[in-house]
Design a protein around this motif. Structure first.
Motif, PDB file in Angstrom:
ATOM      1  N   ASP A  52       0.817  -1.211   0.000  1.00  0.00           N
ATOM      2  CA  ASP A  52       0.000   0.000   0.000  1.00  0.00           C
ATOM      3  C   ASP A  52       0.853   1.266   0.000  1.00  0.00           C
ATOM      4  O   ASP A  52       0.396   2.322   0.423  1.00  0.00           O
ATOM      5  N   TRP A  53       2.075   1.190  -0.510  1.00  0.00           N
ATOM      6  CA  TRP A  53       2.988   2.332  -0.416  1.00  0.00           C
ATOM      7  C   TRP A  53       2.473   3.542  -1.188  1.00  0.00           C
ATOM      8  O   TRP A  53       2.756   4.673  -0.801  1.00  0.00           O
ATOM      9  N   PHE A  54       1.706   3.341  -2.252  1.00  0.00           N
ATOM     10  CA  PHE A  54       1.208   4.479  -3.035  1.00  0.00           C
ATOM     11  C   PHE A  54       0.230   5.315  -2.212  1.00  0.00           C
ATOM     12  O   PHE A  54       0.240   6.545  -2.280  1.00  0.00           O
ATOM     13  N   TYR A  55      -0.603   4.647  -1.402  1.00  0.00           N
ATOM     14  CA  TYR A  55      -1.530   5.372  -0.526  1.00  0.00           C
ATOM     15  C   TYR A  55      -0.764   6.143   0.541  1.00  0.00           C
ATOM     16  O   TYR A  55      -1.125   7.277   0.869  1.00  0.00           O
ATOM     17  N   VAL A  56       0.285   5.526   1.089  1.00  0.00           N
ATOM     18  CA  VAL A  56       1.096   6.185   2.115  1.00  0.00           C
ATOM     19  C   VAL A  56       1.797   7.401   1.515  1.00  0.00           C
ATOM     20  O   VAL A  56       1.837   8.481   2.128  1.00  0.00           O
ATOM     21  N   ARG A  57       2.329   7.260   0.297  1.00  0.00           N
ATOM     22  CA  ARG A  57       2.995   8.400  -0.350  1.00  0.00           C
ATOM     23  C   ARG A  57       1.995   9.511  -0.650  1.00  0.00           C
ATOM     24  O   ARG A  57       2.285  10.683  -0.470  1.00  0.00           O
ATOM     25  N   ALA A  58       0.787   9.133  -1.082  1.00  0.00           N
ATOM     26  CA  ALA A  58      -0.246  10.138  -1.354  1.00  0.00           C
ATOM     27  C   ALA A  58      -0.621  10.883  -0.072  1.00  0.00           C
ATOM     28  O   ALA A  58      -0.782  12.112  -0.082  1.00  0.00           O
ATOM     29  N   ALA A  59      -0.741  10.165   1.038  1.00  0.00           N
ATOM     30  CA  ALA A  59      -1.054  10.805   2.317  1.00  0.00           C
ATOM     31  C   ALA A  59       0.080  11.727   2.747  1.00  0.00           C
ATOM     32  O   ALA A  59      -0.151  12.838   3.242  1.00  0.00           O
ATOM     33  N   SER A  60       1.308  11.305   2.523  1.00  0.00           N
ATOM     34  CA  SER A  60       2.471  12.122   2.867  1.00  0.00           C
ATOM     35  C   SER A  60       2.515  13.400   2.039  1.00  0.00           C
ATOM     36  O   SER A  60       2.782  14.490   2.566  1.00  0.00           O
ATOM     37  N   VAL A  61       2.236  13.270   0.752  1.00  0.00           N
ATOM     38  CA  VAL A  61       2.229  14.447  -0.136  1.00  0.00           C
ATOM     39  C   VAL A  61       1.111  15.400   0.270  1.00  0.00           C
ATOM     40  O   VAL A  61       1.321  16.619   0.341  1.00  0.00           O
ATOM     41  N   ALA A  62      -0.066  14.867   0.556  1.00  0.00           N
ATOM     42  CA  ALA A  62      -1.193  15.722   0.950  1.00  0.00           C
ATOM     43  C   ALA A  62      -0.874  16.478   2.237  1.00  0.00           C
ATOM     44  O   ALA A  62      -1.129  17.683   2.348  1.00  0.00           O
ATOM     45  N   ARG A  63      -0.266  15.806   3.208  1.00  0.00           N
ATOM     46  CA  ARG A  63       0.101  16.461   4.462  1.00  0.00           C
ATOM     47  C   ARG A  63       1.164  17.523   4.216  1.00  0.00           C
ATOM     48  O   ARG A  63       1.089  18.627   4.758  1.00  0.00           O
ATOM     49  N   HIS A  64       2.155  17.213   3.405  1.00  0.00           N
ATOM     50  CA  HIS A  64       3.244  18.156   3.108  1.00  0.00           C
ATOM     51  C   HIS A  64       2.690  19.430   2.475  1.00  0.00           C
ATOM     52  O   HIS A  64       3.073  20.538   2.839  1.00  0.00           O
ATOM     53  N   ILE A  65       1.776  19.273   1.528  1.00  0.00           N
ATOM     54  CA  ILE A  65       1.214  20.441   0.844  1.00  0.00           C
ATOM     55  C   ILE A  65       0.253  21.187   1.769  1.00  0.00           C
ATOM     56  O   ILE A  65       0.157  22.408   1.703  1.00  0.00           O
ATOM     57  N   TYR A  66      -0.436  20.471   2.658  1.00  0.00           N
ATOM     58  CA  TYR A  66      -1.316  21.118   3.627  1.00  0.00           C
ATOM     59  C   TYR A  66      -0.511  22.062   4.523  1.00  0.00           C
ATOM     60  O   TYR A  66      -0.951  23.172   4.816  1.00  0.00           O
ATOM     61  N   LEU A  67       0.664  21.636   4.958  1.00  0.00           N
ATOM     62  CA  LEU A  67       1.472  22.426   5.885  1.00  0.00           C
ATOM     63  C   LEU A  67       2.159  23.607   5.210  1.00  0.00           C
ATOM     64  O   LEU A  67       2.592  24.537   5.888  1.00  0.00           O
ATOM     65  N   ARG A  68       2.303  23.567   3.900  1.00  0.00           N
ATOM     66  CA  ARG A  68       2.926  24.655   3.160  1.00  0.00           C
ATOM     67  C   ARG A  68       1.895  25.215   2.195  1.00  0.00           C
ATOM     68  O   ARG A  68       0.876  24.610   1.965  1.00  0.00           O
ATOM     69  N   LYS A  69       2.157  26.356   1.609  1.00  0.00           N
ATOM     70  CA  LYS A  69       1.162  26.960   0.712  1.00  0.00           C
ATOM     71  C   LYS A  69       1.102  26.244  -0.633  1.00  0.00           C
ATOM     72  O   LYS A  69       0.121  25.629  -0.986  1.00  0.00           O
ATOM     73  N   THR A  70       2.189  26.351  -1.407  1.00  0.00           N
ATOM     74  CA  THR A  70       2.246  25.678  -2.706  1.00  0.00           C
ATOM     75  C   THR A  70       3.535  24.888  -2.788  1.00  0.00           C
ATOM     76  O   THR A  70       4.575  25.330  -2.306  1.00  0.00           O
ATOM     77  N   VAL A  71       3.453  23.722  -3.393  1.00  0.00           N
ATOM     78  CA  VAL A  71       4.608  22.832  -3.510  1.00  0.00           C
ATOM     79  C   VAL A  71       4.615  22.250  -4.916  1.00  0.00           C
ATOM     80  O   VAL A  71       3.574  21.838  -5.420  1.00  0.00           O
ATOM     81  N   GLY A  72       5.790  22.208  -5.530  1.00  0.00           N
ATOM     82  CA  GLY A  72       5.938  21.611  -6.845  1.00  0.00           C
ATOM     83  C   GLY A  72       6.553  20.229  -6.762  1.00  0.00           C
ATOM     84  O   GLY A  72       6.937  19.755  -5.688  1.00  0.00           O
ATOM     85  N   VAL A  73       6.687  19.588  -7.908  1.00  0.00           N
ATOM     86  CA  VAL A  73       7.239  18.238  -7.962  1.00  0.00           C
ATOM     87  C   VAL A  73       8.702  18.236  -7.506  1.00  0.00           C
ATOM     88  O   VAL A  73       9.142  17.336  -6.790  1.00  0.00           O
ATOM     89  N   GLY A  74       9.452  19.268  -7.877  1.00  0.00           N
ATOM     90  CA  GLY A  74      10.863  19.329  -7.490  1.00  0.00           C
ATOM     91  C   GLY A  74      11.059  19.358  -5.992  1.00  0.00           C
ATOM     92  O   GLY A  74      11.964  18.723  -5.447  1.00  0.00           O
ATOM     93  N   ARG A  75      10.205  20.093  -5.287  1.00  0.00           N
ATOM     94  CA  ARG A  75      10.294  20.158  -3.825  1.00  0.00           C
ATOM     95  C   ARG A  75       9.937  18.816  -3.206  1.00  0.00           C
ATOM     96  O   ARG A  75      10.541  18.388  -2.224  1.00  0.00           O
ATOM     97  N   MET A  76       8.958  18.117  -3.787  1.00  0.00           N
ATOM     98  CA  MET A  76       8.591  16.802  -3.270  1.00  0.00           C
ATOM     99  C   MET A  76       9.705  15.785  -3.519  1.00  0.00           C
ATOM    100  O   MET A  76       9.960  14.927  -2.681  1.00  0.00           O
ATOM    101  N   ARG A  77      10.376  15.906  -4.660  1.00  0.00           N
ATOM    102  CA  ARG A  77      11.504  15.016  -4.947  1.00  0.00           C
ATOM    103  C   ARG A  77      12.580  15.163  -3.878  1.00  0.00           C
ATOM    104  O   ARG A  77      13.144  14.188  -3.404  1.00  0.00           O
ATOM    105  N   GLY A 122       3.156  24.959  -9.222  1.00  0.00           N
ATOM    106  CA  GLY A 122       3.032  23.916  -8.217  1.00  0.00           C
ATOM    107  C   GLY A 122       1.585  23.604  -7.912  1.00  0.00           C
ATOM    108  O   GLY A 122       0.672  23.944  -8.658  1.00  0.00           O
ATOM    109  N   ARG A 123       1.375  22.933  -6.771  1.00  0.00           N
ATOM    110  CA  ARG A 123       0.034  22.532  -6.378  1.00  0.00           C
ATOM    111  C   ARG A 123      -0.271  23.061  -4.983  1.00  0.00           C
ATOM    112  O   ARG A 123       0.614  23.241  -4.170  1.00  0.00           O
TER     113      ARG A 123
END
Length: 149
Positions: A52-77, A122-123
């Motif tokens: 289920d790693w894809f769900y965990v990564r999606a949850a991690s990305v959603a939390r990361h973007i929630y805590l910051r305003k906008t985030v792009g793919v490069g920042r997530m990398r 970004g997103r």
């Protein structure tokens, strides 16, 4: 507990696991066909062992973007990158796979959690996504309080 609970009030790993379970139960997150064979970084030797790693990564990305305003793919990398084992030479930081983080962001866009920010690039999190994440944070805190009793 007061009604104003946000994602910041919950420990990261507990929230990420709870939101990943929610995404899996909901069943709306589109999962690419390559999730069982892809490596998440060229610093890794094997693909993720959690199915289920894809769900965990999606949850991690959603939390990361929630805590910051906008985030792009490069920042997530950069955030999901790690140390590359170079044998006897010193280790170096290596960014994670951009394709994996891009597909996670696109999947979260499809279910309405994220949206593209035309001004900054970004997103960013949508209002509906913010409501979902706050609701999951509230239920996680309530679950912790029940476990303590």
């Amino acid at each position: 507990m007061p009604g104003g609970v946000s994602v910041r009030d919950v420990e990261a790993h507990k929230f990420i696991n709870a939101y990943a379970d929610f995404l899996k139960r909901q069943g709306k997150l589109p999962i690419p066909g390559w999730v069982d064979t892809v490596k998440t970084s060229h610093a890794k030797e094997l693909p993720p062992q959690n199915i289920d790693w894809f769900y965990v990564r999606a949850a991690s990305v959603a939390r990361h973007i929630y805590l910051r305003k906008t985030v792009g793919v490069g920042r997530m990398r950069k955030a999901h990158g790690g140390q590359k084992n170079r044998g006897s030479r010193p280790s170096h930081h290596v960014d994670a796979s951009g394709s994996v983080d891009r597909k996670v962001m696109q999947a979260l866009e499809k279910i309405g959690v994220l949206e593209q920010d035309e001004d900054k690039g970004g997103r960013r999190i949508t209002e509906q996504g913010q409501r979902d994440l706050d609701r999951i944070a509230m239920s996680t805190i309530e679950q912790e309080e029940e476990d303590e009793e």
